[in-house]
Design a protein around this motif. Structure first.
Motif, PDB file in Angstrom:
ATOM      1  N   PHE A   1       0.651  -0.992   0.019  1.00 59.57           N
ATOM      2  CA  PHE A   1      -0.187   0.176  -0.286  1.00 59.57           C
ATOM      3  C   PHE A   1       0.733   1.120   0.013  1.00 59.57           C
ATOM      4  O   PHE A   1       2.335   1.352   0.885  1.00 59.57           O
ATOM      5  CB  PHE A   1      -0.856   0.204   1.298  1.00 59.57           C
ATOM      6  N   HIS A   2       0.534   2.208  -0.377  1.00 59.71           N
ATOM      7  CA  HIS A   2       0.979   3.104  -0.902  1.00 59.71           C
ATOM      8  C   HIS A   2       0.115   4.942  -0.583  1.00 59.71           C
ATOM      9  O   HIS A   2      -0.947   4.985  -1.354  1.00 59.71           O
ATOM     10  CB  HIS A   2       1.437   3.852  -1.858  1.00 59.71           C
ATOM     11  N   PHE A   3       0.217   5.901   0.499  1.00 57.89           N
ATOM     12  CA  PHE A   3      -0.374   6.706   1.219  1.00 57.89           C
ATOM     13  C   PHE A   3      -0.836   7.403  -0.898  1.00 57.89           C
ATOM     14  O   PHE A   3       0.071   7.773  -1.492  1.00 57.89           O
ATOM     15  CB  PHE A   3       0.073   7.314   1.871  1.00 57.89           C
ATOM     16  N   SER A   4      -2.254   8.247  -0.573  1.00 59.50           N
ATOM     17  CA  SER A   4      -2.561   9.418  -1.686  1.00 59.50           C
ATOM     18  C   SER A   4      -2.622   9.950  -1.317  1.00 59.50           C
ATOM     19  O   SER A   4      -3.612  10.168  -0.551  1.00 59.50           O
ATOM     20  CB  SER A   4      -3.469   8.079  -2.207  1.00 59.50           C
ATOM     21  N   LYS A   5      -2.024  10.959  -1.443  1.00 60.73           N
ATOM     22  CA  LYS A   5      -2.253  12.296  -1.189  1.00 60.73           C
ATOM     23  C   LYS A   5      -3.520  13.085  -1.888  1.00 60.73           C
ATOM     24  O   LYS A   5      -4.355  13.731  -1.153  1.00 60.73           O
ATOM     25  CB  LYS A   5      -1.111  13.626  -1.716  1.00 60.73           C
ATOM     26  N   SER A   6      -4.027  12.850  -3.315  1.00 59.51           N
ATOM     27  CA  SER A   6      -5.456  12.683  -3.442  1.00 59.51           C
ATOM     28  C   SER A   6      -6.603  12.587  -3.519  1.00 59.51           C
ATOM     29  O   SER A   6      -8.036  12.911  -3.001  1.00 59.51           O
ATOM     30  CB  SER A   6      -4.459  13.061  -5.337  1.00 59.51           C
ATOM     31  N   LEU A   7      -6.238  11.727  -2.250  1.00 59.92           N
ATOM     32  CA  LEU A   7      -7.593  11.017  -1.661  1.00 59.92           C
ATOM     33  C   LEU A   7      -7.780  10.574  -0.327  1.00 59.92           C
ATOM     34  O   LEU A   7      -8.443  10.650   0.721  1.00 59.92           O
ATOM     35  CB  LEU A   7      -7.253   9.255  -1.931  1.00 59.92           C
ATOM     36  N   GLY A   8      -6.730  12.470   0.032  1.00 54.54           N
ATOM     37  CA  GLY A   8      -6.782  12.390   1.622  1.00 54.54           C
ATOM     38  C   GLY A   8      -6.334  11.037   2.531  1.00 54.54           C
ATOM     39  O   GLY A   8      -7.299  11.245   3.408  1.00 54.54           O
ATOM     40  N   GLN A   9      -4.702  10.444   2.182  1.00 53.46           N
ATOM     41  CA  GLN A   9      -5.010   9.588   2.717  1.00 53.46           C
ATOM     42  C   GLN A   9      -4.156   9.689   4.049  1.00 53.46           C
ATOM     43  O   GLN A   9      -3.428   9.975   4.365  1.00 53.46           O
ATOM     44  CB  GLN A   9      -4.947   8.444   2.357  1.00 53.46           C
ATOM     45  N   ASN A  10      -4.884  10.210   5.347  1.00 54.39           N
ATOM     46  CA  ASN A  10      -3.865  10.692   6.957  1.00 54.39           C
ATOM     47  C   ASN A  10      -4.301   9.549   7.527  1.00 54.39           C
ATOM     48  O   ASN A  10      -5.989   9.988   7.740  1.00 54.39           O
ATOM     49  CB  ASN A  10      -4.581  12.566   6.898  1.00 54.39           C
ATOM     50  N   PHE A  11      -4.137   8.445   8.079  1.00 56.51           N
ATOM     51  CA  PHE A  11      -4.611   7.711   9.275  1.00 56.51           C
ATOM     52  C   PHE A  11      -4.757   8.052  10.401  1.00 56.51           C
ATOM     53  O   PHE A  11      -3.614   8.373  10.883  1.00 56.51           O
ATOM     54  CB  PHE A  11      -4.361   6.179   9.066  1.00 56.51           C
ATOM     55  N   LEU A  12      -5.629   7.298  11.416  1.00 53.50           N
ATOM     56  CA  LEU A  12      -5.637   7.778  12.284  1.00 53.50           C
ATOM     57  C   LEU A  12      -4.714   6.831  13.499  1.00 53.50           C
ATOM     58  O   LEU A  12      -4.744   5.447  13.248  1.00 53.50           O
ATOM     59  CB  LEU A  12      -6.346   8.149  13.259  1.00 53.50           C
ATOM     60  N   ILE A  13      -2.997   7.279  14.292  1.00 52.80           N
ATOM     61  CA  ILE A  13      -2.724   6.391  14.559  1.00 52.80           C
ATOM     62  C   ILE A  13      -2.620   6.767  16.154  1.00 52.80           C
ATOM     63  O   ILE A  13      -1.725   6.194  16.737  1.00 52.80           O
ATOM     64  CB  ILE A  13      -1.119   7.157  14.539  1.00 52.80           C
ATOM     65  N   GLU A  14      -3.846   7.607  16.955  1.00 54.58           N
ATOM     66  CA  GLU A  14      -3.506   7.873  18.457  1.00 54.58           C
ATOM     67  C   GLU A  14      -5.097   7.859  18.404  1.00 54.58           C
ATOM     68  O   GLU A  14      -5.938   7.687  18.058  1.00 54.58           O
ATOM     69  CB  GLU A  14      -3.885   9.116  18.616  1.00 54.58           C
ATOM     70  N   GLY A  15      -4.829   6.288  19.705  1.00 52.10           N
ATOM     71  CA  GLY A  15      -6.225   5.419  19.560  1.00 52.10           C
ATOM     72  C   GLY A  15      -6.753   6.353  20.311  1.00 52.10           C
ATOM     73  O   GLY A  15      -8.227   6.125  20.136  1.00 52.10           O
ATOM     74  N   ARG A  16      -7.170   7.225  21.708  1.00 49.10           N
ATOM     75  CA  ARG A  16      -7.623   7.695  21.894  1.00 49.10           C
ATOM     76  C   ARG A  16      -8.897   8.676  20.904  1.00 49.10           C
ATOM     77  O   ARG A  16      -9.796   8.921  21.174  1.00 49.10           O
ATOM     78  CB  ARG A  16      -8.012   8.925  23.013  1.00 49.10           C
ATOM     79  N   VAL A  17      -8.687   8.927  19.977  1.00 49.08           N
ATOM     80  CA  VAL A  17      -8.650  10.142  19.086  1.00 49.08           C
ATOM     81  C   VAL A  17      -9.936   9.085  18.380  1.00 49.08           C
ATOM     82  O   VAL A  17     -11.621   9.639  18.720  1.00 49.08           O
ATOM     83  CB  VAL A  17      -7.557  10.451  17.879  1.00 49.08           C
ATOM     84  N   PRO A  18     -10.173   7.940  17.560  1.00 53.72           N
ATOM     85  CA  PRO A  18     -10.876   7.500  17.123  1.00 53.72           C
ATOM     86  C   PRO A  18     -12.461   7.038  18.047  1.00 53.72           C
ATOM     87  O   PRO A  18     -14.089   7.079  18.394  1.00 53.72           O
ATOM     88  CB  PRO A  18     -10.985   5.933  16.263  1.00 53.72           C
TER      89      PRO A  18
END
Ligand code: SAM
Length: 287
Positions: free
Chosen positions: A18-35
């Protein structure tokens, strides 16, 4: 698996090429308390069918699945459903749909997937499609609440009041359909990769009725758009560019509504726009 653990995420993503796509706005959450906080803030329970937009690898989806009766998540990136099959293997009330939310027939989807359920949206939105997605969702009038993470600047604009610099046509649109409330901010470090800007989680609670009586919605929003099309100019200038009425006639409209001829659109609230739209409608019909 821990969907917010950066090394576990990296392993999952790399093993699937998998490669992150900027145009798809792919910023995944990595801080468990946020979701967790987003899902809690959405106020959903087992009676809700929840539509998620862009599940990514499922950090928020998992938290929604723990609370909702059912979750349907629409993901545009065709490489993600096979990762989601692994990351959400334990979540049997989740369905992933491959597709573009902007091209999805939301009414049909909701009818097919959530019959008899209360309806909510919850998502960490791709920022480049925030306004069209929110417009599409609110236009349906189907969802009791829409809880989304968006750019802080956009959230502030939506929650702003008449007279402030942030106030604009989309503020009026959103506040006409819903009551927006900013729940909390999220810093760039909570995402992989980190975006350049701070984000906010904003919750829209559908209004039972608009905040003012509007006889003709089309005319109302035409007036609102015209009023903000030429910011910093007087309202009369904006309106005269959009309607086949003389400036004198428009000044008369404003005065009949109790405003000064030099009033600016940015200072008016929904009830004021409603009055002006009604009077303009009357004038156009009389011509
Ligand atoms: N929900 C995940 C999270 O919080 O970690 C990912 C959020 S990421 C900001 C936005 C997600 O929306 C990505 O997975 C991206 O591929 C997806 N996406 C982008 N444009 C989309 C569209 N038009 N329709 C559906 N999904 C879209």
């Amino acid at each position: 698996m821990d969907l917010c653990n950066p090394s576990e995420i990296k392993t999952l993503l790399e093993s699937n090429g998998f490669h992150f796509s900027k145009s798809l706005g792919q910023n995944f959450l990595i801080e468990g308390r946020v979701p967790l906080k987003i899902a809690e803030g959405a106020g959903i329970d087992g009676s809700f069918g929840v539509l998620e937009i862009g599940p990514g690898i499922g950090a928020l989806t998992k938290r929604l699945s723990e609370r909702a009766g059912k979750v349907v998540a629409v993901e545009l990136d065709k490489s993600l459903p096979k990762l989601l099959a692994v990351s959400l293997a334990d979540c049997d009330n989740v369905e992933i749909i491959s597709g573009d939310i902007l091209k999805t027939d939301i009414e049909t989807l909701v009818k097919e997937k959530f019959a008899g359920m209360r309806l909510a949206v919850c998502a960490n939105l791709p920022y480049n499609i925030t306004t069209p997605v929110l417009t599409k969702l609110m236009d349906t009038g189907l969802f009791e609440t829409i809880t989304v993470m968006i750019q802080r600047e956009v959230a502030r604009r939506i929650a702003s009041k008449p007279g402030s610099d942030d106030y604009g046509a989309f503020t009026v649109y959103a506040n006409y359909h819903a009551v927006p409330e900013i729940l909390f901010d999220v810093s760039p470090g909570c995402f992989m990769p980190a975006p350049k800007v701070t984000s906010s989680v904003i919750k829209f609670t559908r209004r039972d009725a608009p905040p003012a009586e509007v006889k003709d919605e089309k005319m109302f929003f035409r007036v609102v758009r015209a009023s903000f099309a030429q910011r910093r100019k007087t309202l009369v200038n904006g309106l005269s560019a959009a309607f086949p009425l003389s400036k004198e006639a428009l000044i008369q409209v404003l005065e009949e509504c109790g405003f000064d001829a030099k009033v600016r659109g940015e200072t008016l609230g929904i009830p004021e726009f409603a009055r002006i739209a009604e009077k303009i409608g009357e004038k156009l019909n009389a011509n």
